[in-house]
Scaffold this motif. Structure first.
Motif, mmCIF file in Angstrom:
data_model
loop_
_atom_site.group_PDB
_atom_site.id
_atom_site.type_symbol
_atom_site.label_atom_id
_atom_site.label_comp_id
_atom_site.label_asym_id
_atom_site.label_seq_id
_atom_site.Cartn_x
_atom_site.Cartn_y
_atom_site.Cartn_z
ATOM 1 N N LEU A 103 0.862 -1.182 0.000
ATOM 2 C CA LEU A 103 0.000 0.000 0.000
ATOM 3 C C LEU A 103 0.893 1.224 0.000
ATOM 4 C CD1 LEU A 103 -2.804 1.304 0.236
ATOM 5 C CD2 LEU A 103 -2.594 1.106 2.714
ATOM 6 N N VAL A 104 0.719 2.103 -0.977
ATOM 7 C CA VAL A 104 1.531 3.304 -1.121
ATOM 8 C C VAL A 104 0.606 4.513 -1.060
ATOM 9 C CG1 VAL A 104 3.093 4.605 -2.604
ATOM 10 C CG2 VAL A 104 3.278 2.114 -2.484
ATOM 11 N N PHE A 105 0.909 5.425 -0.143
ATOM 12 C CA PHE A 105 0.158 6.675 -0.022
ATOM 13 C C PHE A 105 0.903 7.761 -0.784
ATOM 14 C CE2 PHE A 105 -1.092 4.358 3.820
ATOM 15 C CZ PHE A 105 -2.475 4.433 3.710
ATOM 16 N N ALA A 106 0.202 8.469 -1.657
ATOM 17 C CA ALA A 106 0.765 9.585 -2.417
ATOM 18 C C ALA A 106 0.173 10.875 -1.859
ATOM 19 C CB ALA A 106 0.456 9.445 -3.902
ATOM 20 N N GLY A 161 0.278 -6.707 8.935
ATOM 21 C CA GLY A 161 1.389 -7.299 8.210
ATOM 22 C C GLY A 161 1.611 -6.796 6.810
ATOM 23 N N ASP A 162 0.902 -5.780 6.356
ATOM 24 C CA ASP A 162 1.095 -5.263 5.008
ATOM 25 C C ASP A 162 2.333 -4.376 4.939
ATOM 26 O OD1 ASP A 162 -1.227 -6.520 4.157
ATOM 27 O OD2 ASP A 162 -2.475 -4.832 4.779
ATOM 28 N N ARG A 163 2.796 -4.146 3.720
ATOM 29 C CA ARG A 163 3.905 -3.226 3.474
ATOM 30 C C ARG A 163 3.329 -1.881 3.054
ATOM 31 N NH1 ARG A 163 5.752 -8.230 1.726
ATOM 32 N NH2 ARG A 163 4.547 -8.019 -0.192
ATOM 33 N N VAL A 164 3.766 -0.823 3.725
ATOM 34 C CA VAL A 164 3.215 0.510 3.515
ATOM 35 C C VAL A 164 4.358 1.458 3.188
ATOM 36 C CG1 VAL A 164 1.862 2.399 4.512
ATOM 37 C CG2 VAL A 164 1.320 0.032 5.100
ATOM 38 N N GLY A 165 4.153 2.293 2.165
ATOM 39 C CA GLY A 165 5.141 3.286 1.763
ATOM 40 C C GLY A 165 4.499 4.646 1.585
ATOM 41 N N LEU A 166 5.321 5.646 1.286
ATOM 42 C CA LEU A 166 4.866 7.035 1.153
ATOM 43 C C LEU A 166 5.565 7.678 -0.030
ATOM 44 C CD1 LEU A 166 3.331 9.534 2.329
ATOM 45 C CD2 LEU A 166 5.410 10.000 3.655
ATOM 46 N N VAL A 167 4.792 8.469 -0.794
ATOM 47 C CA VAL A 167 5.317 9.260 -1.906
ATOM 48 C C VAL A 167 4.835 10.690 -1.720
ATOM 49 C CG1 VAL A 167 5.267 9.636 -4.400
ATOM 50 C CG2 VAL A 167 5.394 7.312 -3.501
ATOM 51 N N ASP A 168 5.751 11.638 -1.784
ATOM 52 C CA ASP A 168 5.412 13.058 -1.744
ATOM 53 C C ASP A 168 5.353 13.555 -3.183
ATOM 54 O OD1 ASP A 168 5.249 15.824 -1.464
ATOM 55 O OD2 ASP A 168 6.437 15.830 0.368
ATOM 56 N N LEU A 169 4.174 13.953 -3.632
ATOM 57 C CA LEU A 169 4.016 14.366 -5.024
ATOM 58 C C LEU A 169 4.786 15.641 -5.330
ATOM 59 C CD1 LEU A 169 0.200 13.702 -5.550
ATOM 60 C CD2 LEU A 169 2.125 12.238 -6.135
ATOM 61 N N GLY A 191 10.098 10.697 -0.163
ATOM 62 C CA GLY A 191 9.304 9.470 -0.091
ATOM 63 C C GLY A 191 9.961 8.410 0.781
ATOM 64 N N VAL A 192 9.154 7.423 1.167
ATOM 65 C CA VAL A 192 9.603 6.299 1.986
ATOM 66 C C VAL A 192 9.222 5.015 1.260
ATOM 67 C CG1 VAL A 192 9.388 5.107 4.200
ATOM 68 C CG2 VAL A 192 9.312 7.601 4.111
ATOM 69 N N PRO A 193 10.166 4.122 0.955
ATOM 70 C CA PRO A 193 9.813 2.858 0.285
ATOM 71 C C PRO A 193 8.968 1.983 1.191
ATOM 72 C CG PRO A 193 12.111 2.860 0.958
ATOM 73 C CD PRO A 193 11.601 4.241 1.195
ATOM 74 N N PRO A 194 8.167 1.090 0.626
ATOM 75 C CA PRO A 194 7.313 0.232 1.456
ATOM 76 C C PRO A 194 8.121 -0.621 2.428
ATOM 77 C CG PRO A 194 6.603 0.169 -0.832
ATOM 78 C CD PRO A 194 7.910 0.896 -0.812
ATOM 79 N N GLY A 195 7.589 -0.778 3.614
ATOM 80 C CA GLY A 195 8.224 -1.584 4.650
ATOM 81 C C GLY A 195 7.173 -2.087 5.623
ATOM 82 N N VAL A 196 7.605 -2.854 6.589
ATOM 83 C CA VAL A 196 6.702 -3.462 7.554
ATOM 84 C C VAL A 196 7.207 -3.157 8.962
ATOM 85 C CG1 VAL A 196 6.014 -5.321 6.002
ATOM 86 C CG2 VAL A 196 7.984 -5.643 7.497
ATOM 87 N N GLY A 197 6.309 -3.351 9.929
ATOM 88 C CA GLY A 197 6.703 -3.297 11.322
ATOM 89 C C GLY A 197 6.495 -1.939 11.961
ATOM 90 N N ARG A 198 6.761 -1.902 13.274
ATOM 91 C CA ARG A 198 6.576 -0.683 14.042
ATOM 92 C C ARG A 198 7.600 0.386 13.677
ATOM 93 N NH1 ARG A 198 6.077 -2.137 20.268
ATOM 94 N NH2 ARG A 198 5.709 0.126 20.281
#
Length: 444
Positions: free
Chosen positions: A250-253, A300-308, A314-321
């Motif tokens: 899951l990637v948030f833009a 348990g999903d992998r979550v990342g971030l993109v700044d438009l 941005g942050v590549p997808p990863g898991v955990g606290r």
């Protein structure tokens, strides 16, 4: 003679330490001396009676001049805190004696004016205050400005601007339900159904036994029914297949190029007290990303971030606290560097193959719509989250306020319609989880 030399040395040290005379010192010294001299010259006892105590009290007050500079330090606190946290902070006053009072001013963020002023006697060396971080972001939360006074206020040191204490307040984590996401084919374990067979919990199909199948996968009831249909005691063994379970990406833009609130007249002005408008589009987007990221990382999903606006943040997808903490810190960094850029950037290389992309933007220009439509061709699922305030208020100070509001809303509706026409679902911030759930039911 030695006492006079010691007093002169102490006065020079006090001057080097930043102590200086006040108007009260001039009035006491010159006023008292002038009254005594005038009384002697004019043979007026009343003038001598008035001026002599004034002169003597000034000399006695200066007999013990203050020493080293006054230092006011605040207790060290963690560099990052949670929104809504509070803490008791100790302010320590350090001086070398000869100080009658210390005035400490504590300007607090988000409050107009100079802040509360605390007056401490010279014997008190500690002040305690209460801090509460009500909103997220980064900035100065404490700065102990101070001013110290000697005996009778004849000498003062300051005012001195204190050392700023900066803090990163992380975005709050609301508890929204996490909707299911499309499965990613490369995973072997996870919380979402994969199209390929595996060892999951969801049934996929029933087929005859083939060499290489595990014996524990044989469905004996189906095998017995197959044998009864053919007249055999035990028909050919049949195996029940199940779907494999895989993690999802899951990637948030985040569209950090614009931060707008309900009042159209305030769009061209900065928010006092911080870089983010409370209740504005950027505040709503960041809170939604933090809440959804926490929910999906928990399963348990992998979550990342993109700044438009600034792709380097941005942050590549990863898991955990640790990934959640990194995302929250990066959201604060994105808002600190927020600002208009003419072209949003959402390249295919920023999004892993098969990931779900959620674009959060007020959609105030065509460029972000074009970027979302292009990204929709490279992802399995793309959601457009409209964070524009629901009720826009026209600027009452201009006669064109109502017309501007109608034009903005009309252009906004056209952009959202263009997204829907290209297969991009447009949802409000609170409808992201439900939209993901509907997508999963549609795939089934």
């Amino acid at each position: 003679m030695n006492r006079v030399l010691a007093w002169a040395t102490a006065r020079r040290a006090a001057g080097r330490a930043g102590w200086r005379g006040t108007d009260a010192l001039l009035r006491g010294a010159f006023g008292g001396l002038g009254l005594v001299g005038a009384g002697v010259a004019l043979h007026r006892v009343d003038l001598v009676v008035i001026g002599l105590p004034l002169l003597v009290s000034t000399v006695l007050a200066l007999s013990v001049p203050p020493g080293r500079p006054v230092r006011v330090t605040a207790q060290k606190l963690p560099r990052s805190v949670e929104a809504g946290d509070s803490a008791r902070v100790a302010i320590t006053v350090d001086h070398g004696g000869g100080v009658e009072f210390t005035a400490v001013r504590l300007p607090l963020p988000g409050r107009p004016g100079v802040g509360p002023v605390h007056l401490l006697p010279g014997a008190d060396r500690e002040l305690r205050t209460h801090l509460r971080w009500n909103t997220w972001g980064e900035g100065v939360d404490l700065r102990p400005d101070h001013l110290a006074g000697g005996r009778d206020g004849l000498l003062v040191s300051g005012p001195v601007v204190g050392v700023e204490s900066r803090r990163t307040v992380l975005p709050p984590l609301a508890p929204p339900p996490a909707g299911p996401l499309p499965a990613r084919l490369t995973g072997v374990v996870g919380a979402h159904r994969s199209p390929r067979p595996g060892d999951g919990a969801e049934p996929r199909a029933v087929r005859p036994f083939r060499p290489g199948d595990r014996v524990r996968r044989i469905d004996w009831r189906v095998s017995l029914r197959a044998g009864a249909a053919t007249g055999e005691a035990l028909g050919s063994p049949h195996v029940r297949e199940r779907h494999a379970e895989a993690d999802a990406d899951l990637v948030f833009a985040l569209d950090s190029r614009a931060d707008v609130g309900p009042d159209l007249g305030s769009w061209s002005t900065a928010e006092p007290g911080g870089p983010v408008r409370r209740g504005g589009s950027l505040d709503t987007a960041v809170r939604a990303i933090a809440a959804l990221a926490a929910a999906h990382l928990r399963q348990g999903d992998r979550v990342g971030l993109v700044d438009l606006g600034r792709p380097q943040l941005g942050v590549p997808p990863g898991v955990g606290r640790r990934q959640l903490l990194r995302l929250r810190h990066q959201l604060v960094a994105c808002t600190r560097s927020a600002g208009w850029s003419p072209r949003p950037v959402l390249r295919p290389g920023q999004v892993p193959a098969g990931a779900a992309v959620v674009v959060l933007s007020p959609f105030l220009d065509d460029a972000v719509v074009d970027a979302a439509i292009r990204a929709a061709g490279h992802t399995r699922l793309l959601l457009a989250v409209d964070v524009l305030p629901a009720e826009l208020v026209a600027d009452p100070e201009t006669p064109w306020g109502g017309a501007v509001r109608r034009v903005l809303l009309a252009e906004h509706r056209v952009r959202l319609a263009a997204l829907r026409a290209h297969g991009v679902a447009v949802v409000p911030p609170e409808g992201v989880a439900a939209a993901l759930a509907r997508h999963r039911r549609g795939r089934r």
